[in-house]
Design a protein around this motif. Structure first.
Motif, PDB file in Angstrom:
ATOM      1  N   GLU A   1       0.834  -1.202   0.000  1.00 11.27           N
ATOM      2  CA  GLU A   1       0.000   0.000   0.000  1.00 11.27           C
ATOM      3  C   GLU A   1       0.869   1.252   0.000  1.00 11.27           C
ATOM      4  O   GLU A   1       0.539   2.253  -0.664  1.00 11.27           O
ATOM      5  N   ALA A   2       1.979   1.204   0.706  1.00 10.16           N
ATOM      6  CA  ALA A   2       2.893   2.345   0.706  1.00 10.16           C
ATOM      7  C   ALA A   2       3.468   2.579  -0.689  1.00 10.16           C
ATOM      8  O   ALA A   2       3.653   3.730  -1.114  1.00 10.16           O
ATOM      9  N   ALA A   3       3.743   1.501  -1.414  1.00 10.12           N
ATOM     10  CA  ALA A   3       4.247   1.641  -2.783  1.00 10.12           C
ATOM     11  C   ALA A   3       3.195   2.254  -3.696  1.00 10.12           C
ATOM     12  O   ALA A   3       3.508   3.086  -4.559  1.00 10.12           O
ATOM     13  N   VAL A   4       1.937   1.862  -3.501  1.00 12.68           N
ATOM     14  CA  VAL A   4       0.843   2.445  -4.277  1.00 12.68           C
ATOM     15  C   VAL A   4       0.820   3.962  -4.070  1.00 12.68           C
ATOM     16  O   VAL A   4       0.704   4.736  -5.033  1.00 12.68           O
ATOM     17  N   ASP A   5       0.943   4.386  -2.832  1.00 10.95           N
ATOM     18  CA  ASP A   5       0.910   5.813  -2.519  1.00 10.95           C
ATOM     19  C   ASP A   5       2.154   6.535  -3.045  1.00 10.95           C
ATOM     20  O   ASP A   5       2.057   7.610  -3.651  1.00 10.95           O
ATOM     21  N   ARG A   6       3.298   5.944  -2.838  1.00 14.32           N
ATOM     22  CA  ARG A   6       4.564   6.598  -3.188  1.00 14.32           C
ATOM     23  C   ARG A   6       4.717   6.797  -4.693  1.00 14.32           C
ATOM     24  O   ARG A   6       5.173   7.850  -5.154  1.00 14.32           O
ATOM     25  N   PHE A   7       4.314   5.789  -5.467  1.00 23.23           N
ATOM     26  CA  PHE A   7       4.553   5.826  -6.910  1.00 23.23           C
ATOM     27  C   PHE A   7       3.300   6.167  -7.723  1.00 23.23           C
ATOM     28  O   PHE A   7       3.324   6.118  -8.947  1.00 23.23           O
ATOM     29  N   GLY A   8       2.234   6.529  -7.046  1.00 20.82           N
ATOM     30  CA  GLY A   8       1.021   6.919  -7.746  1.00 20.82           C
ATOM     31  C   GLY A   8       0.428   5.803  -8.588  1.00 20.82           C
ATOM     32  O   GLY A   8      -0.076   6.046  -9.689  1.00 20.82           O
ATOM     33  N   ILE A   9       0.463   4.599  -8.081  1.00 22.73           N
ATOM     34  CA  ILE A   9      -0.049   3.438  -8.814  1.00 22.73           C
ATOM     35  C   ILE A   9      -1.575   3.452  -8.764  1.00 22.73           C
ATOM     36  O   ILE A   9      -2.171   3.521  -7.692  1.00 22.73           O
ATOM     37  N   GLY A  10      -2.195   3.366  -9.929  1.00 20.74           N
ATOM     38  CA  GLY A  10      -3.646   3.489  -9.993  1.00 20.74           C
ATOM     39  C   GLY A  10      -4.389   2.198 -10.217  1.00 20.74           C
ATOM     40  O   GLY A  10      -5.623   2.227 -10.389  1.00 20.74           O
ATOM     41  N   TYR A  11      -3.677   1.073 -10.215  1.00 21.40           N
ATOM     42  CA  TYR A  11      -4.313  -0.192 -10.582  1.00 21.40           C
ATOM     43  C   TYR A  11      -3.662  -1.317  -9.785  1.00 21.40           C
ATOM     44  O   TYR A  11      -2.449  -1.520  -9.867  1.00 21.40           O
ATOM     45  N   VAL A  12      -4.466  -2.022  -9.006  1.00 17.31           N
ATOM     46  CA  VAL A  12      -3.977  -3.139  -8.196  1.00 17.31           C
ATOM     47  C   VAL A  12      -4.791  -4.378  -8.535  1.00 17.31           C
ATOM     48  O   VAL A  12      -6.030  -4.339  -8.545  1.00 17.31           O
ATOM     49  N   VAL A  13      -4.093  -5.462  -8.824  1.00 19.94           N
ATOM     50  CA  VAL A  13      -4.737  -6.736  -9.152  1.00 19.94           C
ATOM     51  C   VAL A  13      -4.267  -7.791  -8.150  1.00 19.94           C
ATOM     52  O   VAL A  13      -3.106  -7.808  -7.736  1.00 19.94           O
ATOM     53  N   PHE A  14      -5.196  -8.667  -7.777  1.00 11.75           N
ATOM     54  CA  PHE A  14      -4.909  -9.675  -6.754  1.00 11.75           C
ATOM     55  C   PHE A  14      -4.748 -11.063  -7.373  1.00 11.75           C
ATOM     56  O   PHE A  14      -5.577 -11.497  -8.177  1.00 11.75           O
ATOM     57  N   ASN A  15      -3.672 -11.738  -6.975  1.00 17.17           N
ATOM     58  CA  ASN A  15      -3.367 -13.093  -7.441  1.00 17.17           C
ATOM     59  C   ASN A  15      -3.219 -14.032  -6.256  1.00 17.17           C
ATOM     60  O   ASN A  15      -2.879 -13.593  -5.154  1.00 17.17           O
ATOM     61  N   ASP A  16      -3.404 -15.301  -6.512  1.00 21.02           N
ATOM     62  CA  ASP A  16      -3.080 -16.327  -5.516  1.00 21.02           C
ATOM     63  C   ASP A  16      -2.420 -17.488  -6.251  1.00 21.02           C
ATOM     64  O   ASP A  16      -3.076 -18.309  -6.880  1.00 21.02           O
ATOM     65  N   HIS A  17      -1.097 -17.540  -6.165  1.00 22.06           N
ATOM     66  CA  HIS A  17      -0.338 -18.569  -6.873  1.00 22.06           C
ATOM     67  C   HIS A  17       0.139 -19.688  -5.962  1.00 22.06           C
ATOM     68  O   HIS A  17       0.972 -20.508  -6.382  1.00 22.06           O
ATOM     69  N   LEU A  18      -0.366 -19.738  -4.749  1.00 26.02           N
ATOM     70  CA  LEU A  18       0.012 -20.853  -3.874  1.00 26.02           C
ATOM     71  C   LEU A  18      -0.659 -22.138  -4.349  1.00 26.02           C
ATOM     72  O   LEU A  18      -1.861 -22.145  -4.643  1.00 26.02           O
ATOM     73  N   PRO A  19       0.072 -23.232  -4.417  1.00 25.12           N
ATOM     74  CA  PRO A  19      -0.512 -24.534  -4.802  1.00 25.12           C
ATOM     75  C   PRO A  19      -1.213 -25.164  -3.595  1.00 25.12           C
ATOM     76  O   PRO A  19      -0.728 -26.129  -2.997  1.00 25.12           O
ATOM     77  N   HIS A  20      -2.375 -24.626  -3.251  1.00 23.02           N
ATOM     78  CA  HIS A  20      -3.026 -24.990  -1.991  1.00 23.02           C
ATOM     79  C   HIS A  20      -3.318 -26.485  -1.869  1.00 23.02           C
ATOM     80  O   HIS A  20      -3.136 -27.071  -0.790  1.00 23.02           O
TER      81      HIS A  20
END
Length: 382
Positions: free
Chosen positions: A145-164
């Protein structure tokens, strides 16, 4: 410096269909009535610049070999040149923020964000950032979240790559050794990390709920990745994720359409005719009307090729397929100033040879980003 010219003689794709009207450019915008000297583009197509909503093809420029991370800013410049050569005038650079480490780890992500920020104003292509956050990286949510704020990132996508499933069964995941090497860890350490993250699965929903509430308040565009069931999509829609990237099944894509989300598919999937991961073919989803945007994914030449491929398959005409490369992704990202060739919008356009289907000119915000072949001769001669 932006161009002040009028393009004449070309077949131009406008919001109202094909036209042969002149296209005027001045001060980085499209203008009425012509402006400056004329450039004859007879025999060519003039199309809106491609808005690529998700691509990680820049990685090969940032780190051509494992551990080769120096002078990454030069890699960003090279990536921008490749984007322009393929008609992409706005590019979302999709960067992992993941427990997987290496080029997907938080350290490398911040390195990419810093490098793009340092040079983005020096290149004509509009470079924007997407942070791809692994859902189980709980201890680094604040850092992300700090990186989103610092670099003005306007798009966040969520992944789950764990082989559950494998982890729940106590079995080693496939390709463990190779993935561990990429992360810079031993196979044993890498496996132990995956197991510890898997064991915290019960904590994930509440943490995601809290994080997404904060991101939505900041007007960040949220997306889910690889939805496989309608339940997956409904869960993410409830959190404010208005984008479904690369849904794996027809049912998941239909659920995204029902909840009003934008559907992003992979252009390489269209070109290949199938998903490399064995999921539903993108062309099949297009045939069902379940695509709003085509992304380069891992291959920058593919969006242009996919648009013509869909026309060849008679799934739609070129004007409709091109909307998936321009107006569709622009709308998805809230970029109302681009995506169509209309007076007052950014002068983002490309010139394509309809026979070879190659990009001979790319103009981004009125600046030349790529120029070659016969079109280059015409620009220089005029």
């Amino acid at each position: 410096m932006s161009l002040e010219i009028t393009l004449v003689g070309a077949r131009v794709l406008t919001p109202d269909g094909w036209s042969e009207a002149p296209v005027g450019l001045a001060e980085g915008r499209l203008v009425a009535g012509g402006s400056g000297r004329e450039v004859d583009l007879s025999g060519y197509l003039v199309l809106p610049g491609i808005v690529d909503p998700h691509g990680d093809g820049f990685e090969r420029h940032m780190a051509p070999r494992r551990g080769a991370l120096r002078e990454a800013e030069h890699g960003v410049v090279a990536a921008a040149a490749e984007l322009a050569a393929n008609g992409i005038t706005t590019a979302i650079l999709a960067q992992f923020f993941s427990w997987e480490g290496g080029m997907r780890g938080p350290d490398f992500a911040e390195h990419v964000f810093e490098s793009v920020t340092a040079v983005r104003d020096a290149v004509p292509v509009d470079l924007r950032l997407q942070l791809r956050l692994e859902t189980h990286l709980l201890d680094d949510f604040a850092r992300a979240e700090a990186a989103v704020d610092r670099f003005g990132i306007g798009y966040v996508v969520f992944n789950d790559h764990l082989p559950h499933q494998r982890l729940a069964e106590g079995r080693k995941p496939p390709r463990l050794t190779g993935q561990a090497l990429k992360s810079g860890r031993s196979p044993e350490t890498h496996l132990a990390l995956m197991q510890s993250l898997h064991e915290r699965t019960s904590e994930v929903p509440a943490a995601l709920d809290a994080l997404t509430v904060r991101l939505v308040k900041k007007a960040i565009v949220l997306g889910s990745h690889d939805d496989s069931t309608p339940e997956d999509r409904r869960e993410w829609a409830a959190r404010g994720a208005t984008v479904s990237e690369f849904p794996e099944t027809l049912e998941a894509a239909q659920a995204a359409r029902e909840d009003g989300s934008h559907i992003v598919l992979g252009a390489p999937n269209v070109v290949r005719g199938a998903s490399h991961a064995g999921n539903i073919a993108a062309s099949e989803l297009v045939a069902h009307g379940l695509c709003d945007a085509l992304a380069s994914d891992y291959h920058y030449p593919s969006p242009l090729r996919a648009a013509f491929r869909l026309e060849e398959l008679r799934l739609c005409d070129l004007a409709s397929s091109w909307a998936m490369l321009s107006s569709g992704p622009a709308q998805m990202l809230g970029l109302a100033d681009r995506g169509t060739l209309e007076i007052g919008k950014r002068a983002d356009l490309i010139v394509v040879d309809p026979t070879t289907r190659r990009v001979e000119a790319t103009i981004a915000a009125g600046r030349v980003a790529h120029l070659t072949g016969t079109v280059a001769e015409r620009f220089l001669r005029s």
